[in-house]
Design a protein around this motif. Structure first.
Motif: not given
Length: 67
Positions: A21-26, A30-35
């Motif tokens: 779950e933590k890995a998924s949240n990270l 990261a995806s949101n930051a990249a977008q």
């Protein structure tokens, strides 16, 4: 399976689930930051393009090229 062994197995499963779950949240963060970075760069590029077009039009007007 003994009670202690079952408890250890349960705890290991919980730890694995929490880690996933933590890995998924990270990854989501990261995806949101990249977008967000991509959108910022695109917006900056659009602003630069508009400024360049405006400068080009001004030069054409000043030199009489647009007539």
């Amino acid at each position: 399976m003994s009670n202690n062994s079952q408890s250890m197995s349960f705890n290991a499963g919980q730890a694995k689930g929490q880690t996933q779950e933590k890995a998924s949240n990270l990854m989501d963060k990261a995806s949101n930051a990249a977008q967000s970075a991509k959108e910022s760069i695109q917006e900056g590029g659009q602003q630069l393009k508009q400024k360049a077009q405006g400068a080009s039009e001004t030069i054409k007007e000043k030199t009489g090229i647009s007539k």
